[in-house]
Design a protein around this motif. Structure first.
Motif, PDB file in Angstrom:
ATOM      1  N   SER A 190       8.494  37.794  32.491  1.00  0.00           N
ATOM      2  CA  SER A 190       9.505  38.718  32.969  1.00  0.00           C
ATOM      3  C   SER A 190      10.730  38.723  32.055  1.00  0.00           C
ATOM      4  CB  SER A 190       9.937  38.351  34.392  1.00  0.00           C
ATOM      5  OG  SER A 190      10.473  37.049  34.427  1.00  0.00           O
ATOM      6  N   LYS A 220      -1.462  33.146  35.077  1.00  0.00           N
ATOM      7  CA  LYS A 220      -1.065  33.659  36.381  1.00  0.00           C
ATOM      8  C   LYS A 220      -0.732  32.527  37.362  1.00  0.00           C
ATOM      9  CE  LYS A 220      -3.701  37.960  35.910  1.00  0.00           C
ATOM     10  NZ  LYS A 220      -4.745  38.818  36.492  1.00  0.00           N
ATOM     11  N   ARG A 264       5.208  33.057  34.555  1.00  0.00           N
ATOM     12  CA  ARG A 264       5.747  34.272  35.179  1.00  0.00           C
ATOM     13  C   ARG A 264       7.184  34.538  34.741  1.00  0.00           C
ATOM     14  NH1 ARG A 264       2.899  31.995  39.595  1.00  0.00           N
ATOM     15  NH2 ARG A 264       4.827  31.170  40.512  1.00  0.00           N
TER      16      ARG A 264
END
Length: 444
Positions: free
Chosen positions: A442, A432, A438
């Motif tokens: 995605s 995180k 990230r």
């Protein structure tokens, strides 16, 4: 500044005004930018467009292509195989063109392939790296694997690898601010693969840099006509007196000094830009003169000299990295950044040094998504030969296929210089704290 920071400085300078009815032209603006920075770039470009300007971007990044109002695709191949309009129109229209490489990317046909992961064969440990913004960190780099160092622009990636790791291993007194590196005895050589010409001379070309021309000149010297006249292999070189044109000394061009302006280069009027004199062009090998041989593409030369394993072995790596379309005589100074990067990689493949550590900084610069697949295949060849590979990279496809990822950050400049996360791409995607994680999560 890092490459990404320098790129954004240029953008800020160029785009900081409030012009209208202006034409902005950007060449590969995503170079050196992290995935999170690309979205910011797009927001700026939209703002410039909405102020009444036109924005033209030369780009490979799928995110930027997909965001365009109008796409013009050139191709279908590279070099003499390209130069045509493959298609133009809205993104959906390009995606519908069956023979379009970019269309394949937009249609999702070039999904990340499953790559067989390798186990580590030892490790290097950098102790107390503190150059520039590095925060006195310890970093372990596995050997025998494809290791990717990722992170936002300015996080300290290139400083850690090019300055500290390479500088310390090559004992460069001006680089490598750290307490030391453990395990350095496991590395027999360090090879830095950069997107720069092997030489600045316009005499350098694929024939000479591959060393295939050595074998070709020996074959020319072995012909009946050459033996009768006493011509040896060196006589066919355009870098020394002999068969070359002495008016231009084998360059094929004359330089006109324009004093306060840039020099003008014109083809040599005596040899017509061929580099060779009339006598050299009377010697034929398999029906071709030395000039006609140098005018062959790398792929064509592989076929012509298929019976000579040594010549073919020198040209083969260049074909494997997708440069088979280059003319044997094309000056390296005319190649694009992406072509130069692959040229360096091909030279590394040709040398094949087991136990060496290969270091690449942003090797996907200038590469289409189709060519990124070729790049990863070439890196696997180096690993198969017993080498280790460390890549500084933002490209998510390369990161996702790495054996091990070292993510730097969490920010750029003083806010960076630390290791945010280490592990496999899947482990990074679960982090995180990691901007790269990230982006990976995605994208998947």
């Amino acid at each position: 500044l890092s490459g990404g920071e320098a790129q954004r400085i240029q953008l800020a300078t160029a785009l900081g005004g409030a012009l209208t009815s202006a034409l902005y032209v950007l060449d590969e603006p995503s170079v050196g930018l992290h995935a999170e920075d690309v979205s910011r770039l797009l927001a700026v470009l939209y703002d410039i467009r909405d102020q009444g300007n036109t924005v033209v971007v030369v780009e490979h990044a799928p995110e930027i292509v997909a965001a365009a109002d109008h796409v013009i695709e050139l191709g279908p191949g590279a070099g003499h195989l390209g130069g045509q309009i493959v298609g133009e129109g809205a993104v959906a229209e390009i995606a519908a063109i069956a023979e379009s490489p970019t269309g394949r990317v937009l249609r999702g046909e070039l999904a990340w392939r499953d790559r067989k992961r390798r186990a580590a064969a030892g490790a290097l440990k950098i102790l107390g790296a503190r150059e520039h913004n590095l925060q006195d960190i310890d970093v372990e780099i596995p050997l025998g694997q494809l290791v990717v160092v990722s992170g936002v622009s300015g996080a300290g990636k290139s400083t850690l690898i090019r300055s500290v790791l390479v500088g310390e291993l090559t004992r460069d007194p001006e680089r490598g601010a750290c307490r030391g590196i453990e395990g350095r005895e496991q590395v027999e050589d360090v090879v830095l693969v950069e997107p720069t010409p092997p030489g600045k001379s316009r005499r350098s070309n694929p024939a000479t840099v591959s060393k295939a021309f050595d074998g070709i000149r020996k074959q020319l010297a072995g012909t009946h006509d050459a033996r009768v006249r006493g011509f040896e292999a060196g006589w066919f070189s355009f870098n020394r007196p002999g068969g070359r044109c002495e008016h231009c000394e084998g360059t094929g061009e004359l330089v006109v000094d324009m004093q306060f302006l840039e020099d003008v280069r014109v083809p040599c009027e005596y040899c017509g830009g061929t580099r060779y004199g009339a006598e050299a062009q009377t010697i034929r090998l398999a029906g071709r003169t030395v000039v006609e041989i140098l005018d062959l593409s790398i792929d064509e030369a592989r076929e012509v000299f298929a019976a000579d394993a040594k010549i073919v072995s020198r040209l083969e790596p260049f074909a494997r990295v997708g440069l088979g379309y280059l003319r044997m005589s094309q000056p390296l100074t005319t190649l694009s950044g992406g072509e130069l990067q692959r040229l360096r990689l091909a030279s590394a493949l040709a040398d094949g040094r087991p136990g060496a550590l290969y270091v690449l900084d942003e090797p996907t610069t200038g590469l289409h998504a189709v060519e990124v697949q070729q790049l990863i295949g070439c890196l696997d060849e180096l690993l198969d030969g017993g080498a280790s590979v460390v890549v500084v990279e933002h490209n998510l496809e390369v990161i996702a296929q790495a054996d091990w990822v070292i993510d730097m950050g969490p920010e750029g400049g003083p806010g960076g210089g630390r290791v945010v996360a280490c592990g496999t791409p899947r482990e990074i995607a679960r982090s995180k704290r990691s901007a790269t994680g990230r982006a990976l999560a995605s994208a998947r």
